[in-house]
Design an enzyme around this catalytic site. Structure first.
Site, mmCIF file in Angstrom:
data_model
loop_
_atom_site.group_PDB
_atom_site.id
_atom_site.type_symbol
_atom_site.label_atom_id
_atom_site.label_comp_id
_atom_site.label_asym_id
_atom_site.label_seq_id
_atom_site.Cartn_x
_atom_site.Cartn_y
_atom_site.Cartn_z
ATOM 1 N N GLY A 48 0.641 -1.462 0.079
ATOM 2 C CA GLY A 48 -0.119 -0.158 -0.008
ATOM 3 C C GLY A 48 0.775 1.295 0.045
ATOM 4 O O GLY A 48 0.353 2.213 0.055
ATOM 5 N N HIS A 73 20.611 16.573 -11.421
ATOM 6 C CA HIS A 73 19.626 16.351 -12.624
ATOM 7 C C HIS A 73 18.180 16.084 -12.205
ATOM 8 O O HIS A 73 17.877 15.953 -11.259
ATOM 9 C CB HIS A 73 20.184 15.276 -13.628
ATOM 10 C CG HIS A 73 20.191 14.010 -12.899
ATOM 11 N ND1 HIS A 73 21.019 13.420 -12.186
ATOM 12 C CD2 HIS A 73 19.235 12.808 -13.402
ATOM 13 C CE1 HIS A 73 20.908 12.104 -11.827
ATOM 14 N NE2 HIS A 73 19.784 11.863 -12.447
ATOM 15 N N ASP A 77 14.695 9.943 -8.990
ATOM 16 C CA ASP A 77 15.233 9.362 -7.962
ATOM 17 C C ASP A 77 16.318 10.414 -7.193
ATOM 18 O O ASP A 77 17.026 10.279 -6.316
ATOM 19 C CB ASP A 77 16.199 8.179 -8.115
ATOM 20 C CG ASP A 77 16.916 8.145 -9.419
ATOM 21 O OD1 ASP A 77 16.566 9.139 -10.231
ATOM 22 O OD2 ASP A 77 17.939 7.416 -9.579
ATOM 23 N N HIS A 78 16.430 11.660 -7.970
ATOM 24 C CA HIS A 78 17.082 12.873 -7.477
ATOM 25 C C HIS A 78 16.198 14.214 -6.959
ATOM 26 O O HIS A 78 17.049 14.996 -6.372
ATOM 27 C CB HIS A 78 18.130 13.194 -8.791
ATOM 28 C CG HIS A 78 19.259 12.071 -8.774
ATOM 29 N ND1 HIS A 78 20.343 12.129 -8.289
ATOM 30 C CD2 HIS A 78 18.913 10.894 -9.171
ATOM 31 C CE1 HIS A 78 21.021 10.792 -8.394
ATOM 32 N NE2 HIS A 78 20.185 10.179 -9.231
ATOM 33 N N ASP A 194 28.836 7.609 -9.031
ATOM 34 C CA ASP A 194 27.760 6.845 -9.524
ATOM 35 C C ASP A 194 28.289 5.211 -9.809
ATOM 36 O O ASP A 194 29.259 5.089 -10.643
ATOM 37 C CB ASP A 194 27.336 7.390 -10.857
ATOM 38 C CG ASP A 194 26.229 6.626 -11.459
ATOM 39 O OD1 ASP A 194 25.599 5.710 -10.909
ATOM 40 O OD2 ASP A 194 25.716 6.695 -12.610
ATOM 41 N N HIS A 363 17.528 0.561 -26.589
ATOM 42 C CA HIS A 363 17.684 1.126 -25.270
ATOM 43 C C HIS A 363 19.308 1.269 -25.101
ATOM 44 O O HIS A 363 20.081 0.275 -25.245
ATOM 45 C CB HIS A 363 16.945 0.517 -24.194
ATOM 46 C CG HIS A 363 17.248 1.172 -22.867
ATOM 47 N ND1 HIS A 363 16.911 2.310 -22.592
ATOM 48 C CD2 HIS A 363 17.857 0.686 -21.810
ATOM 49 C CE1 HIS A 363 17.300 2.722 -21.375
ATOM 50 N NE2 HIS A 363 17.871 1.727 -21.012
ATOM 51 N N HIS A 367 24.040 5.214 -17.613
ATOM 52 C CA HIS A 367 24.920 5.210 -16.501
ATOM 53 C C HIS A 367 26.362 4.732 -17.226
ATOM 54 O O HIS A 367 26.583 3.858 -17.985
ATOM 55 C CB HIS A 367 24.870 4.258 -15.501
ATOM 56 C CG HIS A 367 23.604 4.727 -14.635
ATOM 57 N ND1 HIS A 367 23.422 5.739 -13.640
ATOM 58 C CD2 HIS A 367 22.226 4.688 -15.115
ATOM 59 C CE1 HIS A 367 22.304 6.033 -13.363
ATOM 60 N NE2 HIS A 367 21.278 5.388 -14.164
ATOM 61 N N HIS A 389 25.227 5.681 -5.058
ATOM 62 C CA HIS A 389 24.235 5.328 -6.227
ATOM 63 C C HIS A 389 24.292 4.041 -6.413
ATOM 64 O O HIS A 389 24.921 3.740 -7.507
ATOM 65 C CB HIS A 389 24.029 6.321 -7.273
ATOM 66 C CG HIS A 389 24.302 7.713 -7.026
ATOM 67 N ND1 HIS A 389 24.508 8.630 -8.084
ATOM 68 C CD2 HIS A 389 23.937 8.314 -5.944
ATOM 69 C CE1 HIS A 389 24.083 9.979 -7.473
ATOM 70 N NE2 HIS A 389 23.722 9.657 -6.033
#
Length: 554
Positions: A48, A73, A77-78, A194, A363, A367, A389
């Site tokens: 939930g 950026h 997630d940032h 990263d 794709h 990274h 990260h």
């Protein structure tokens, strides 16, 4: 205070041992800055829960010191936790054009209007008292990404943000390796880098490869084309636009986040779409199939996103038709593989032709792989290193990579969220912890659902619920009405009448026993009902539903 002002303290509050909710506090003298402020999505057992954000207890304790939030950026997630954090602490937010454009849309949705958003250009420096924060242009799967060089009188801290090294970026904006090398030559005190793709050897393909694949598909396809990708991957959207323009196809945009990002990016000139190329979804029937391309969200198989709704015929305006070509231009985020696989199967069942990553180069990652990471390490040549990260294995592998490049093991810190690293001119060391658990957001509640509530939800989900309602007399404690039993998610009551009758008798017997012993406290009565019923039900069904006794007095 008593603390000498010659230490830098680095405190990650998110982004370590996990993918997402990136947030790091950097503290020097009497100032604190925050790098990024992201969210992550709930794990399967967080029943939930909508999203997960970092714990900012430590930031709130020191809120007078916080001078600003600096964003690398515009990915969720940032930047995703900003609305929740800015409601509690109003500080300036610094970022590049597209990053702040996306932040603005997000804050509007949360009705936050009084935040100072300070736009910065890559290559410029923001001056605070103890810090200078320099934005260095980087490459990633979203335009306007930056690394940060944080200058202090003790030395420079380089935070790479999410990056890859793309020598042929779509917008021609190359990562500024020259500046990183310059800083490296002068000496970088600490690098935080990263770690997402550290397990992958070689280098990440250029975004342009995807454009070539799109052109090949568009040139040879006679039917409708539907492309699902991340809304934030503006370069990817640009390449779809370019291919559509080249092969005379009109574009329909589907999915709320896709519509938002496309309009913000177009407004800022980050995305260039020729006049009249985008059409309204309601006009789609005025064109032949070979004249249409649909760009949609849902590349992760999310049930509410555009592609999933088309695949299950729940989309109000669009449906998958036999012969459609569907391109899934993204890799499943770890944990989403099942969802993506389900959508691919549904699309095939509807007669669509599905092209996904394992079939063609539709794709590329945003990274850095191992060779790019090595280049970054060599150019920056930092004294200390903190991999960030990534899940724990990524952090460990990145630490190993740095060690293989000749870095001293003592100078590499593989951390957990909440660890404090203290750095001075002479040494760096671990110096304690601050609170850094996940804060769960459920609807409008932030942090009000904790482990106990989750445990109850799990219990209810797995074993169901049984409510026992009994009315007893105030005067003599005898049962006046009931016990009535309501069951949800335990057994189908109509087919289990015998079990329910027996359960009522068990409750009656338990209450009569209490009456004989002259027990009148409700708490004791309830636990007697619970205990008697629990044992009986387990013996009969080997299940343990949650039992809620409700006692009323008349």
């Amino acid at each position: 205070m008593g603390r000498k002002p010659t230490k830098i303290r680095i405190i990650p509050l998110g982004g370590l041992k996990e993918i997402g909710k990136n947030m790091t506090v950097i503290e020097y003298k009497d100032e604190m800055i925050i790098v990024d402020c992201g969210l992550s999505f709930p794990e399967d057992e967080m029943l939930g829960i909508d999203i997960v954000i970092p714990d900012i207890t430590y930031v709130m304790k020191n809120k007078d010191k916080v001078k600003g939030i600096f964003l690398t950026h515009g990915h969720e997630d940032h930047i995703g936790a900003l609305p929740y954090v800015l409601k509690r602490i109003n500080v300036p937010v610094y970022g590049t054009q597209l990053t702040l454009g996306l932040v603005e849309t997000k804050l509007k949705e949360h009705k936050i209007t009084d935040v100072h958003l300070q736009r910065v250009e890559a290559g410029t420096t923001t001056q605070l008292e103890s810090f200078e924060v320099e934005f260095i242009r980087s490459s990633h799967s979203i335009p306007d990404a930056c690394a940060l060089a944080i200058h202090t009188s003790l030395g420079v801290i380089l935070h790479t943000g999410d990056f890859k090294i793309d020598y042929t970026p779509i917008d021609g904006q190359l990562i500024d390796l020259q500046r990183i090398a310059e800083l490296g030559k002068k000496g970088i005190l600490l690098m935080m880098a990263d770690s997402t793709n550290v397990e992958r050897p070689g280098t990440t393909m250029s975004e342009r490869n995807v454009g070539i694949t799109f052109e090949n598909i568009f040139s040879s396809t006679k039917n409708r084309i539907i492309v699902a990708t991340f809304a934030s991957n503006v370069h990817r959207v640009q390449q779809i636009v370019n291919a559509a323009y080249k092969y005379n196809r009109k574009i329909v945009i589907s999915g709320r986040s896709m519509v938002n990002v496309v309009s913000v990016a177009q407004e800022l000139g980050t995305l260039v779409i020729p006049e009249g190329l985008i059409i309204d979804v309601n006009h789609i029937d005025q064109y032949d199939d070979h004249e249409i391309v649909i760009i949609t969200t849902g590349s992760q198989g999310e049930t509410m996103a555009g592609l999933s709704r088309m695949a299950t015929s729940e989309h109000r305006k669009l449906d998958i038709r036999a012969g459609d070509t569907v391109i899934i231009s993204a890799t499943p985020i770890p944990g989403n593989e099942k969802l993506v696989s389900r959508v691919i199967n549904q699309l095939f069942e509807k007669g669509a032709d599905v092209i996904y990553e394992s079939l063609a180069d539709v794709h590329v990652s945003g990274h850095a792989c191992q060779e790019e990471l090595k280049l970054m390490h060599r150019l920056a040549n930092p004294k200390y290193f903190i991999p960030v990260h990534g899940e724990f294995r990524h952090l460990k592998q990145h630490a190993k990579l740095a060690e293989n490049l000749g870095m001293d093991r003592e100078n590499i810190f593989t951390l957990q969220n909440g660890n404090i690293v203290e750095i001075t001119k002479d040494y760096a060391k671990l110096a304690g912890n601050v609170p850094a658990g996940p804060v769960l957001v459920d609807g409008l509640g932030v942090g009000d659902v904790g482990n106990i509530v989750l445990r109850d939800r799990k219990h209810l989900a797995e074993d169901g619920l049984m409510v026992v309602v009994v009315t007893i007399s105030k005067e003599n404690g005898k049962i006046v009405a009931g016990p009535d039993i309501i069951s949800r998610g335990f057994v189908y009551v109509r087919e289990s009448e015998v079990l329910m009758d027996e359960a009522r008798q068990i409750v009656k017997a338990a209450l009569e026993q209490c009456e004989q012993q002259n027990i009148k406290e409700w708490a004791v009565l309830k636990s007697s009902i619970r205990d008697a019923l629990k044992d009986f039900l387990y013996e009969k069904t080997k299940r343990r539903p949650m039992i809620l006794p409700v006692i009323m007095e008349v």
